[in-house]
Motif scaffolding. Structure first.
Motif, PDB file in Angstrom:
ATOM      1  N   ASP A 212      78.630   6.659  58.272  1.00 10.02           N
ATOM      2  CA  ASP A 212      79.200   7.779  59.045  1.00 10.02           C
ATOM      3  C   ASP A 212      80.134   8.622  58.184  1.00 10.02           C
ATOM      4  O   ASP A 212      80.077   9.858  58.219  1.00 10.02           O
ATOM      5  N   GLU A 213      81.002   7.950  57.421  1.00  5.74           N
ATOM      6  CA  GLU A 213      81.991   8.677  56.625  1.00  5.74           C
ATOM      7  C   GLU A 213      81.337   9.565  55.568  1.00  5.74           C
ATOM      8  O   GLU A 213      81.784  10.687  55.317  1.00  5.74           O
ATOM      9  N   LEU A 214      80.281   9.062  54.934  1.00  6.84           N
ATOM     10  CA  LEU A 214      79.623   9.807  53.867  1.00  6.84           C
ATOM     11  C   LEU A 214      78.446  10.644  54.368  1.00  6.84           C
ATOM     12  O   LEU A 214      77.759  11.283  53.553  1.00  6.84           O
ATOM     13  N   HIS A 215      78.188  10.621  55.669  1.00  5.63           N
ATOM     14  CA  HIS A 215      77.085  11.392  56.271  1.00  5.63           C
ATOM     15  C   HIS A 215      75.744  11.028  55.633  1.00  5.63           C
ATOM     16  O   HIS A 215      74.964  11.902  55.213  1.00  5.63           O
ATOM     17  N   LEU A 216      75.489   9.731  55.545  1.00  6.78           N
ATOM     18  CA  LEU A 216      74.271   9.255  54.874  1.00  6.78           C
ATOM     19  C   LEU A 216      73.057   9.181  55.795  1.00  6.78           C
ATOM     20  O   LEU A 216      71.923   9.150  55.318  1.00  6.78           O
ATOM     21  N   ALA A 217      73.288   9.140  57.095  1.00  6.18           N
ATOM     22  CA  ALA A 217      72.181   8.926  58.041  1.00  6.18           C
ATOM     23  C   ALA A 217      71.024   9.919  57.846  1.00  6.18           C
ATOM     24  O   ALA A 217      69.860   9.511  57.776  1.00  6.18           O
ATOM     25  N   PRO A 218      71.306  11.238  57.712  1.00  8.06           N
ATOM     26  CA  PRO A 218      70.180  12.168  57.520  1.00  8.06           C
ATOM     27  C   PRO A 218      69.431  11.930  56.208  1.00  8.06           C
ATOM     28  O   PRO A 218      68.231  12.221  56.118  1.00  8.06           O
ATOM     29  N   LEU A 219      70.145  11.408  55.206  1.00  4.78           N
ATOM     30  CA  LEU A 219      69.517  11.179  53.903  1.00  4.78           C
ATOM     31  C   LEU A 219      68.588   9.970  53.945  1.00  4.78           C
ATOM     32  O   LEU A 219      67.566   9.937  53.260  1.00  4.78           O
ATOM     33  N   PHE A 220      68.948   8.959  54.735  1.00  7.28           N
ATOM     34  CA  PHE A 220      68.080   7.783  54.858  1.00  7.28           C
ATOM     35  C   PHE A 220      66.789   8.142  55.586  1.00  7.28           C
ATOM     36  O   PHE A 220      65.705   7.682  55.234  1.00  7.28           O
TER      37      PHE A 220
ATOM     38  N   GLU B 264      79.566   5.998  41.659  1.00  2.62           N
ATOM     39  CA  GLU B 264      79.391   6.945  40.558  1.00  2.62           C
ATOM     40  C   GLU B 264      79.471   8.382  41.070  1.00  2.62           C
ATOM     41  O   GLU B 264      80.098   9.237  40.442  1.00  2.62           O
ATOM     42  N   VAL B 265      78.828   8.645  42.188  1.00  5.39           N
ATOM     43  CA  VAL B 265      78.839   9.999  42.745  1.00  5.39           C
ATOM     44  C   VAL B 265      80.265  10.402  43.108  1.00  5.39           C
ATOM     45  O   VAL B 265      80.711  11.518  42.809  1.00  5.39           O
ATOM     46  N   LEU B 266      81.005   9.484  43.734  1.00  2.00           N
ATOM     47  CA  LEU B 266      82.387   9.778  44.119  1.00  2.00           C
ATOM     48  C   LEU B 266      83.294   9.900  42.900  1.00  2.00           C
ATOM     49  O   LEU B 266      84.311  10.601  42.941  1.00  2.00           O
ATOM     50  N   ARG B 267      82.916   9.239  41.800  1.00  4.23           N
ATOM     51  CA  ARG B 267      83.728   9.316  40.575  1.00  4.23           C
ATOM     52  C   ARG B 267      83.717  10.721  39.978  1.00  4.23           C
ATOM     53  O   ARG B 267      84.720  11.174  39.422  1.00  4.23           O
ATOM     54  N   VAL B 268      82.592  11.412  40.073  1.00  2.97           N
ATOM     55  CA  VAL B 268      82.482  12.712  39.401  1.00  2.97           C
ATOM     56  C   VAL B 268      82.554  13.908  40.350  1.00  2.97           C
ATOM     57  O   VAL B 268      82.743  15.032  39.903  1.00  2.97           O
TER      58      VAL B 268
ATOM     59  N   TYR C 299      77.465  17.108  45.495  1.00  2.00           N
ATOM     60  CA  TYR C 299      77.824  15.888  46.215  1.00  2.00           C
ATOM     61  C   TYR C 299      76.621  15.353  47.005  1.00  2.00           C
ATOM     62  O   TYR C 299      76.286  14.177  46.943  1.00  2.00           O
ATOM     63  N   GLU C 300      75.945  16.259  47.725  1.00  2.00           N
ATOM     64  CA  GLU C 300      74.771  15.850  48.496  1.00  2.00           C
ATOM     65  C   GLU C 300      73.629  15.420  47.576  1.00  2.00           C
ATOM     66  O   GLU C 300      72.902  14.466  47.877  1.00  2.00           O
ATOM     67  N   ASP C 301      73.482  16.116  46.457  1.00  2.00           N
ATOM     68  CA  ASP C 301      72.435  15.760  45.501  1.00  2.00           C
ATOM     69  C   ASP C 301      72.687  14.358  44.934  1.00  2.00           C
ATOM     70  O   ASP C 301      71.761  13.567  44.763  1.00  2.00           O
ATOM     71  N   GLY C 302      73.971  14.067  44.686  1.00  2.00           N
ATOM     72  CA  GLY C 302      74.327  12.740  44.181  1.00  2.00           C
ATOM     73  C   GLY C 302      74.053  11.656  45.201  1.00  2.00           C
ATOM     74  O   GLY C 302      73.510  10.591  44.872  1.00  2.00           O
ATOM     75  N   LEU C 303      74.419  11.906  46.465  1.00  3.60           N
ATOM     76  CA  LEU C 303      74.165  10.920  47.520  1.00  3.60           C
ATOM     77  C   LEU C 303      72.670  10.698  47.712  1.00  3.60           C
ATOM     78  O   LEU C 303      72.228   9.579  47.980  1.00  3.60           O
ATOM     79  N   LEU C 304      71.888  11.759  47.550  1.00  2.60           N
ATOM     80  CA  LEU C 304      70.432  11.643  47.656  1.00  2.60           C
ATOM     81  C   LEU C 304      69.901  10.694  46.572  1.00  2.60           C
ATOM     82  O   LEU C 304      69.022   9.864  46.827  1.00  2.60           O
ATOM     83  N   LYS C 305      70.473  10.791  45.385  1.00  2.00           N
ATOM     84  CA  LYS C 305      70.057   9.911  44.288  1.00  2.00           C
ATOM     85  C   LYS C 305      70.542   8.475  44.519  1.00  2.00           C
ATOM     86  O   LYS C 305      69.884   7.517  44.136  1.00  2.00           O
ATOM     87  N   ALA C 306      71.716   8.330  45.152  1.00  3.01           N
ATOM     88  CA  ALA C 306      72.210   6.990  45.474  1.00  3.01           C
ATOM     89  C   ALA C 306      71.299   6.317  46.508  1.00  3.01           C
ATOM     90  O   ALA C 306      70.981   5.129  46.400  1.00  3.01           O
ATOM     91  N   VAL C 307      70.865   7.087  47.500  1.00  2.24           N
ATOM     92  CA  VAL C 307      69.955   6.558  48.519  1.00  2.24           C
ATOM     93  C   VAL C 307      68.607   6.192  47.898  1.00  2.24           C
ATOM     94  O   VAL C 307      67.966   5.215  48.283  1.00  2.24           O
ATOM     95  N   ALA C 308      68.195   6.964  46.881  1.00  2.00           N
ATOM     96  CA  ALA C 308      66.918   6.691  46.204  1.00  2.00           C
ATOM     97  C   ALA C 308      67.017   5.501  45.253  1.00  2.00           C
ATOM     98  O   ALA C 308      65.999   5.047  44.718  1.00  2.00           O
ATOM     99  N   GLY C 309      68.243   5.001  45.015  1.00  2.00           N
ATOM    100  CA  GLY C 309      68.411   3.808  44.183  1.00  2.00           C
ATOM    101  C   GLY C 309      68.504   4.063  42.696  1.00  2.00           C
ATOM    102  O   GLY C 309      68.343   3.131  41.905  1.00  2.00           O
ATOM    103  N   VAL C 310      68.779   5.319  42.301  1.00  2.00           N
ATOM    104  CA  VAL C 310      68.881   5.592  40.859  1.00  2.00           C
ATOM    105  C   VAL C 310      70.329   5.608  40.374  1.00  2.00           C
ATOM    106  O   VAL C 310      70.587   5.563  39.178  1.00  2.00           O
ATOM    107  N   THR C 311      71.298   5.685  41.280  1.00  2.00           N
ATOM    108  CA  THR C 311      72.705   5.577  40.915  1.00  2.00           C
ATOM    109  C   THR C 311      73.449   4.948  42.086  1.00  2.00           C
ATOM    110  O   THR C 311      72.834   4.548  43.083  1.00  2.00           O
TER     111      THR C 311
END
Length: 570
Positions: free
Chosen positions: A475-483, A562-566, A546-558
């Motif tokens: 919920d906090e990172l708004h990941l539901a639509p990305l999954f 890491e996304v929050l770090r940069v 930020y959204e592009d990074g979360l998309l890559k996190a959901v895809a399992g490549v990062t």
């Protein structure tokens, strides 16, 4: 000392026969050779010497017979254990290698696990309980060489061959330093630092002298790691050697200097950009490693999502205008620009670049190195190259109004201009150019689009671990639509030998592309702030970094970390 454990010859011979590793005829032959030699050499050693059984097979049989485990390759340590307390000379003489230690126990690999003298020596040295495993002599010798000769101990061996400077005055004498830097041990020492950096996939080598020690650090996947350093007394010699390699003035220590080193290492052509600056305790040196063979001029490998790439190529392939790539230092802007040039580089297209410095040389591209000391600045070079009739101009960086104005004029006269800027995101680039003094009507009529990017570390494919995120995190990172319909699963970095325990391997970009639209032009003409421009760009379909990074996190490549770090969503 004998190099193999003893046992009754017939018993080990019979065991090897039972395992199908030896036959009776060969055993008889070995026993006869043992008797003839009269030296008391053990049967196992004779069987190996006569090539009747392999060393590994012999030790496997001995392990089973004595009930002592046999060491495998995975058991050998990555760094020496007890290095400060036990010399490599003693370990080689004793055919011993400490594998692991804790508060209560030391695990020791021995070629002869029945060697009471060596066992007593280690027990006395550590005061701990000993756990013993067997190791074939050749494997143990190879492990020792890897740890103490090819590995960490190599620096110590080289340093021991370099005489200490007799005085501080001598270490500051230019001729003495030149002589010392040209001697084989110092050359080997610097080569070792470079080779290790390449083996660890480092992008930069930092050599930093302090009052009491010299610190060597490598930047690997964007993160600094301190590594083994030479003693402080060799600071001047090491730095002088690097300056000689880069054709710098070793007598000049009061001013910053820049140079280049070209060399071949680990079978690859390597370019190194060298920068020196004076500090309180000597010169700090940074070497940027430019691996020609390691550069992947492929948009997909850089981390572009398919829709982001389509948007970027749309602005890139227009006949004229400005395309800007923005981000902080070390965010991969130059690599993206070179990839764009590679895409545009065709026989019917003339490309000219003005760079400081020229990082990678490209066939078919005319590249100009800026030299401010002789008046060849970005602006001066650009004035001249427009008369060279280029189709595409790449400017290393827009640093001032003069360069920006020439870029705008070039775009207005039918050229495609690529360049970089140091801004945090795509929308704020507009405000930066306006603040620089570029007229709003010129900006809206020339800029085709802006790409902003950062680099995140990619997960090691061998050890990444899946986990289900908590609902609060989703919920906090708004990941539901990305999954979407896929399982709610993220990955964490674990660490393994392949990634040196970091859990990460390589880097990839997270991007946002902001094409210039009529609605954005209207906002810019009324000098809207970056927040308003961002809101409009997102409403028009721009995916933020930020959204592009979360998309890559959901895809399992990062990872999300890491996304929050940069980057952070505003």
């Amino acid at each position: 000392m004998s190099s193999n454990p003893g046992t009754h010859g017939k018993r080990i011979g019979e065991r090897l026969i039972a395992q199908g590793k030896l036959d009776q005829l060969k055993l008889t032959r070995a026993l006869a050779a043992q008797k003839e030699s009269g030296s008391g050499e053990r049967l196992g050693a004779i069987l190996v010497k006569l090539d009747l059984v392999s060393e590994r097979d012999l030790y496997q049989a001995l392990s089973e017979q004595l009930g002592i485990p046999l060491a495998d390759a995975i058991d050998y340590p990555q760094i020496p254990v007890l290095e400060e307390r036990v010399s490599i000379r003693f370990l080689k003489q004793a055919h011993a290698l400490p594998l692991h230690e804790d508060e209560h126990k030391l695990i020791l690999a021995l070629s002869d696990p029945l060697d009471e003298y060596t066992l007593s020596a280690f027990k006395l040295l550590t005061g701990r309980e000993l756990g013993v495993v067997m190791a074939p002599p050749s494997e143990l010798e190879a492990a020792l060489d890897k740890l103490y000769t090819a590995g960490k101990g190599a620096m110590g061996q080289i340093v021991s061959n370099i005489e200490a400077s007799s005085s501080e005055e001598e270490s500051s004498d230019v001729q003495h330093l030149k002589d010392l830097a040209s001697e084989a041990p110092v050359i080997r020492l610097v080569n070792l630092l470079i080779t290790r950096a390449l083996e660890q996939r480092a992008s930069d080598i930092h050599i930093e002298p302090f009052e009491s020690r010299l610190i060597i650090r490598y930047r690997v996947d964007g993160v600094m790691h301190e590594v083994e350093s030479p003693p402080n007394r060799l600071s001047a010699a090491v730095i002088s050697r690097i300056k000689i390699m880069a054709n710098l003035d070793i007598a000049e220590r009061r001013l910053p200097q820049d140079g280049r080193i070209k060399l071949r290492a680990l079978g690859k052509e390597i370019d190194m950009r060298v920068s020196t600056v004076p500090t309180m305790h000597g010169e700090s040196v940074v070497m940027r490693i430019l691996d020609k063979g390691g550069v992947q001029l492929d948009f997909n490998r850089l981390g572009f999502e398919p829709d982001t790439l389509v948007a970027f190529l749309d602005v890139l392939m227009r006949p004229h205008g400005i395309v800007l790539v923005t981000g902080p230092t070390g965010s991969g802007k130059t690599t993206t620009l070179y990839t764009a040039l590679h895409k545009l580089n065709k026989p019917d297209i003339k490309i000219l670049t003005v760079e400081d410095p020229v990082e990678y040389q490209m066939d078919g591209v005319n590249q100009i190195q800026v030299k401010p000391q002789i008046g060849l600045t970005f602006a001066n070079a650009l004035r001249s190259i427009v008369r060279q009739d280029p189709d595409v101009i790449m400017i290393g960086e827009i640093r001032d109004l003069e360069t920006a104005q020439i870029a705008v004029q070039s775009a207005l006269t039918g050229h495609m201009v690529l360049s970089t800027l140091h801004t945090n995101d795509a929308p704020s680039t507009v405000n930066r150019l306006l603040d620089m003094g570029v007229e709003d009507y010129l900006l809206t009529s020339t800029v085709n689009g802006i790409l902003a990017q950062r680099l995140v570390r990619g997960l090691c494919p061998d050890c990444k671990q899946a986990y289900e995120p908590l609902p609060e995190m989703v919920d906090e990172l708004h990941l539901a639509p990305l999954f979407g319909a896929r399982p709610r699963q993220l990955y964490r970095a674990v660490g393994c030998p392949n990634c040196a325990g970091t859990g990460y391997m390589g880097r990839l970009g997270i991007m946002e592309v902001m094409p210039m639209t009529d609605a954005l032009r209207s906002q810019i003409m009324r000098h809207a702030v970056a927040g308003e421009i961002r809101k409009l760009a997102v409403s028009e379909g721009m995916r933020t970094m930020y959204e592009d990074g979360l998309l890559k996190a959901v895809a399992g490549v990062t990872t999300v970390d890491e996304v929050l770090r940069v980057t952070r969503e505003d």
